[in-house]
Design a protein around this motif. Structure first.
Motif, PDB file in Angstrom:
ATOM      1  N   ASP A 128       0.836  -1.212   0.000  1.00 19.13           N
ATOM      2  CA  ASP A 128       0.000   0.000   0.000  1.00 19.13           C
ATOM      3  C   ASP A 128       0.868   1.259   0.000  1.00 19.13           C
ATOM      4  OD1 ASP A 128      -2.261  -1.571   0.010  1.00 19.13           O
ATOM      5  OD2 ASP A 128      -2.556  -1.447   2.184  1.00 19.13           O
ATOM      6  N   ARG A 129       1.945   1.237   0.795  1.00 19.18           N
ATOM      7  CA  ARG A 129       2.816   2.403   0.873  1.00 19.18           C
ATOM      8  C   ARG A 129       3.498   2.685  -0.455  1.00 19.18           C
ATOM      9  NH1 ARG A 129       5.582   0.354   5.952  1.00 19.18           N
ATOM     10  NH2 ARG A 129       3.939   0.753   7.419  1.00 19.18           N
ATOM     11  N   LEU A 130       3.879   1.611  -1.139  1.00 16.43           N
ATOM     12  CA  LEU A 130       4.713   1.781  -2.335  1.00 16.43           C
ATOM     13  C   LEU A 130       3.917   1.754  -3.640  1.00 16.43           C
ATOM     14  CD1 LEU A 130       7.781  -0.377  -1.233  1.00 16.43           C
ATOM     15  CD2 LEU A 130       7.611   2.106  -1.318  1.00 16.43           C
ATOM     16  N   VAL A 131       2.583   1.715  -3.526  1.00 13.47           N
ATOM     17  CA  VAL A 131       1.792   1.518  -4.748  1.00 13.47           C
ATOM     18  C   VAL A 131       2.028   2.631  -5.783  1.00 13.47           C
ATOM     19  CG1 VAL A 131      -0.369   2.556  -3.886  1.00 13.47           C
ATOM     20  CG2 VAL A 131      -0.447   0.777  -5.632  1.00 13.47           C
ATOM     21  N   SER A 132       2.112   3.891  -5.337  1.00 11.47           N
ATOM     22  CA  SER A 132       2.252   4.980  -6.313  1.00 11.47           C
ATOM     23  C   SER A 132       3.624   5.001  -6.978  1.00 11.47           C
ATOM     24  CB  SER A 132       1.962   6.335  -5.678  1.00 11.47           C
ATOM     25  OG  SER A 132       0.629   6.355  -5.277  1.00 11.47           O
ATOM     26  N   PRO A 133       4.731   4.989  -6.186  1.00  9.47           N
ATOM     27  CA  PRO A 133       6.030   4.965  -6.871  1.00  9.47           C
ATOM     28  C   PRO A 133       6.192   3.739  -7.766  1.00  9.47           C
ATOM     29  CG  PRO A 133       6.316   4.781  -4.464  1.00  9.47           C
ATOM     30  CD  PRO A 133       4.880   5.109  -4.727  1.00  9.47           C
ATOM     31  N   TRP A 134       5.685   2.574  -7.306  1.00 10.04           N
ATOM     32  CA  TRP A 134       5.824   1.369  -8.129  1.00 10.04           C
ATOM     33  C   TRP A 134       5.018   1.521  -9.426  1.00 10.04           C
ATOM     34  CZ3 TRP A 134       8.984  -2.573  -8.596  1.00 10.04           C
ATOM     35  CH2 TRP A 134       8.612  -3.624  -9.436  1.00 10.04           C
ATOM     36  N   GLN A 135       3.850   2.137  -9.311  1.00  5.19           N
ATOM     37  CA  GLN A 135       2.988   2.327 -10.490  1.00  5.19           C
ATOM     38  C   GLN A 135       3.709   3.205 -11.523  1.00  5.19           C
ATOM     39  OE1 GLN A 135      -0.884   3.763  -9.403  1.00  5.19           O
ATOM     40  NE2 GLN A 135      -1.570   3.914 -11.516  1.00  5.19           N
ATOM     41  N   ARG A 136       4.406   4.267 -11.027  1.00  2.06           N
ATOM     42  CA  ARG A 136       5.136   5.144 -11.958  1.00  2.06           C
ATOM     43  C   ARG A 136       6.310   4.394 -12.579  1.00  2.06           C
ATOM     44  NH1 ARG A 136       3.871   8.970  -8.035  1.00  2.06           N
ATOM     45  NH2 ARG A 136       5.841   8.727  -6.956  1.00  2.06           N
ATOM     46  N   PHE A 137       6.980   3.595 -11.759  1.00  7.50           N
ATOM     47  CA  PHE A 137       8.176   2.876 -12.221  1.00  7.50           C
ATOM     48  C   PHE A 137       7.813   1.752 -13.190  1.00  7.50           C
ATOM     49  CE2 PHE A 137      10.816  -0.929 -11.380  1.00  7.50           C
ATOM     50  CZ  PHE A 137      12.012  -0.487 -11.928  1.00  7.50           C
ATOM     51  N   ALA A 138       6.683   1.051 -12.905  1.00  9.23           N
ATOM     52  CA  ALA A 138       6.383  -0.204 -13.613  1.00  9.23           C
ATOM     53  C   ALA A 138       5.177  -0.059 -14.558  1.00  9.23           C
ATOM     54  CB  ALA A 138       6.169  -1.328 -12.600  1.00  9.23           C
ATOM     55  N   CYS A 139       5.140   1.051 -15.286  1.00  2.84           N
ATOM     56  CA  CYS A 139       4.160   1.227 -16.376  1.00  2.84           C
ATOM     57  C   CYS A 139       2.715   0.991 -15.933  1.00  2.84           C
ATOM     58  CB  CYS A 139       4.489   0.292 -17.540  1.00  2.84           C
ATOM     59  SG  CYS A 139       6.139   0.476 -18.174  1.00  2.84           S
ATOM     60  N   GLY A 140       2.352   1.519 -14.771  1.00  2.00           N
ATOM     61  CA  GLY A 140       0.948   1.465 -14.354  1.00  2.00           C
ATOM     62  C   GLY A 140       0.579   0.276 -13.486  1.00  2.00           C
ATOM     63  N   CYS A 141       1.520  -0.600 -13.223  1.00  2.00           N
ATOM     64  CA  CYS A 141       1.235  -1.804 -12.417  1.00  2.00           C
ATOM     65  C   CYS A 141       0.892  -1.425 -10.967  1.00  2.00           C
ATOM     66  CB  CYS A 141       2.464  -2.706 -12.446  1.00  2.00           C
ATOM     67  SG  CYS A 141       2.438  -4.010 -11.228  1.00  2.00           S
ATOM     68  N   ARG A 142      -0.194  -1.991 -10.432  1.00  2.00           N
ATOM     69  CA  ARG A 142      -0.561  -1.794  -9.017  1.00  2.00           C
ATOM     70  C   ARG A 142      -0.111  -3.031  -8.240  1.00  2.00           C
ATOM     71  NH1 ARG A 142      -3.287   0.885 -13.086  1.00  2.00           N
ATOM     72  NH2 ARG A 142      -4.812   2.355 -12.258  1.00  2.00           N
ATOM     73  N   CYS A 143       0.808  -2.808  -7.316  1.00  5.20           N
ATOM     74  CA  CYS A 143       1.387  -3.968  -6.624  1.00  5.20           C
ATOM     75  C   CYS A 143       0.470  -4.515  -5.539  1.00  5.20           C
ATOM     76  CB  CYS A 143       2.750  -3.600  -6.032  1.00  5.20           C
ATOM     77  SG  CYS A 143       2.677  -2.268  -4.834  1.00  5.20           S
ATOM     78  N   ASN A 144      -0.599  -3.781  -5.190  1.00  2.05           N
ATOM     79  CA  ASN A 144      -1.418  -4.212  -4.033  1.00  2.05           C
ATOM     80  C   ASN A 144      -2.812  -4.695  -4.447  1.00  2.05           C
ATOM     81  OD1 ASN A 144      -2.502  -1.791  -4.828  1.00  2.05           O
ATOM     82  ND2 ASN A 144      -2.659  -0.936  -2.761  1.00  2.05           N
ATOM     83  N   ARG A 145      -2.987  -5.062  -5.692  1.00  2.22           N
ATOM     84  CA  ARG A 145      -4.340  -5.396  -6.162  1.00  2.22           C
ATOM     85  C   ARG A 145      -4.733  -6.821  -5.766  1.00  2.22           C
ATOM     86  NH1 ARG A 145      -5.633  -3.280 -12.091  1.00  2.22           N
ATOM     87  NH2 ARG A 145      -6.196  -1.324 -11.089  1.00  2.22           N
ATOM     88  N   ALA A 146      -5.927  -6.937  -5.169  1.00  4.33           N
ATOM     89  CA  ALA A 146      -6.433  -8.250  -4.733  1.00  4.33           C
ATOM     90  C   ALA A 146      -7.205  -8.874  -5.899  1.00  4.33           C
ATOM     91  CB  ALA A 146      -7.311  -8.074  -3.507  1.00  4.33           C
ATOM     92  N   THR A 147      -6.473  -9.340  -6.891  1.00  6.65           N
ATOM     93  CA  THR A 147      -7.079  -9.720  -8.164  1.00  6.65           C
ATOM     94  C   THR A 147      -7.977 -10.955  -8.061  1.00  6.65           C
ATOM     95  OG1 THR A 147      -5.262  -8.690  -9.338  1.00  6.65           O
ATOM     96  CG2 THR A 147      -6.491 -10.356 -10.543  1.00  6.65           C
ATOM     97  N   VAL A 148      -7.583 -11.930  -7.267  1.00  6.06           N
ATOM     98  CA  VAL A 148      -8.418 -13.147  -7.186  1.00  6.06           C
ATOM     99  C   VAL A 148      -9.744 -12.828  -6.492  1.00  6.06           C
ATOM    100  CG1 VAL A 148      -8.563 -15.450  -6.172  1.00  6.06           C
ATOM    101  CG2 VAL A 148      -6.490 -14.740  -7.356  1.00  6.06           C
ATOM    102  N   GLU A 149      -9.702 -11.996  -5.455  1.00  4.01           N
ATOM    103  CA  GLU A 149     -10.946 -11.591  -4.784  1.00  4.01           C
ATOM    104  C   GLU A 149     -11.843 -10.836  -5.767  1.00  4.01           C
ATOM    105  OE1 GLU A 149      -7.979 -11.573  -3.615  1.00  4.01           O
ATOM    106  OE2 GLU A 149      -8.001 -12.346  -1.579  1.00  4.01           O
ATOM    107  N   LEU A 150     -11.211 -10.025  -6.614  1.00  7.14           N
ATOM    108  CA  LEU A 150     -11.977  -9.286  -7.622  1.00  7.14           C
ATOM    109  C   LEU A 150     -12.630 -10.233  -8.632  1.00  7.14           C
ATOM    110  CD1 LEU A 150     -12.609  -6.371  -8.348  1.00  7.14           C
ATOM    111  CD2 LEU A 150     -10.566  -6.360  -9.797  1.00  7.14           C
ATOM    112  N   MET A 151     -11.883 -11.280  -9.017  1.00 11.11           N
ATOM    113  CA  MET A 151     -12.473 -12.281  -9.926  1.00 11.11           C
ATOM    114  C   MET A 151     -13.725 -12.875  -9.299  1.00 11.11           C
ATOM    115  SD  MET A 151      -9.218 -14.453 -11.250  1.00 11.11           S
ATOM    116  CE  MET A 151      -7.884 -13.690 -12.132  1.00 11.11           C
ATOM    117  N   ARG A 152     -13.612 -13.217  -8.019  1.00  9.99           N
ATOM    118  CA  ARG A 152     -14.772 -13.829  -7.334  1.00  9.99           C
ATOM    119  C   ARG A 152     -15.920 -12.830  -7.264  1.00  9.99           C
ATOM    120  NH1 ARG A 152     -10.648 -16.704  -3.706  1.00  9.99           N
ATOM    121  NH2 ARG A 152     -10.589 -18.732  -4.725  1.00  9.99           N
TER     122      ARG A 152
END
Ligand code: SAM
Length: 188
Positions: A128-152
């Protein structure tokens, strides 16, 4: 990751649409059971590299310029959708999952490998703390996304196993890979 890609894609059958295909790292792993392969990629630079890889490959594939949130395919026309390391980056993952649900045939499957929100609270707080810098560094990637829960939450039944992306920094190491289907997992 190569081994994980191969193990996942062995399950692909029929008409396959891969969303966010990138430079085509999955291409070599598709089995013979795949009758038709469509690679969707919205970024022009990625698409150019993808085109080069497809030209050099024996696997025939169509490349389509589209986003996962708006797939240019009819309802219920696809047997397998593949998403590897993509749902972390799409702007509207709920819309992308709704589109995937729309295009899948009854009994169709979403095969995925995604890095996800950590289960361990301490690691998740760092994500959560690093989501913004990581997003800028990694072409929009969100490192904290709960993707499997979202699928459900989007109506998929998910059969997934946990993994670790060892080559990467801790905030993107937790991986989930597996299969998601609408209305229940078949063949299990
Ligand atoms: C980390 S790369 C993964 C590439 C490839 N799937 C792989 O496994 O190597 C993320 C990919 O998602 C693509 N992407 C970003 N936003 C997207 C969207 N809304 N719809 C589809 N693909 C998207 C990017 O252009 C990029 O190719």
């Amino acid at each position: 990751m190569r081994t994980a890609r191969k193990a996942l894609l062995e399950q692909a059958t029929g008409r396959v649409v891969e969303v966010g295909a990138g430079t085509g790292l999955n291409l070599a792993h598709y089995p013979q059971a795949v009758q038709e392969l469509v690679l969707v990629e919205p970024e022009p630079a990625m698409r150019r590299r993808l085109e080069r890889r497809v030209r050099r490959s024996e696997r025939r594939a169509e490349i389509v310029d589209a986003s996962a949130e708006r797939l240019p395919f009819p309802d219920h026309s696809v047997d397998t959708v593949v998403s590897t390391l993509v749902l972390c980056t799409v702007e509207h993952p709920d819309r992308a999952l709704a589109e995937i649900a729309r295009v899948l045939r009854p009994g169709g499957q979403l095969l995925f490998i995604e890095h996800v929100r950590a289960e361990a609270p301490g690691r998740a707080r760092w994500q959560d703390r690093l989501v913004s810098p990581w997003q800028r560094f990694a072409c929009g990637c969100r490192c904290n996304r709960a993707t499997v829960e979202l699928m459900r939450a989007c109506g998929f039944k998910v059969l997934a196993s946990k993994g670790t992306w060892r080559a990467m920094p801790p905030i993107v190491r937790p991986l989930m890979s597996g299969r998601a289907q609408l209305g229940g997992l078949e063949h299990d």
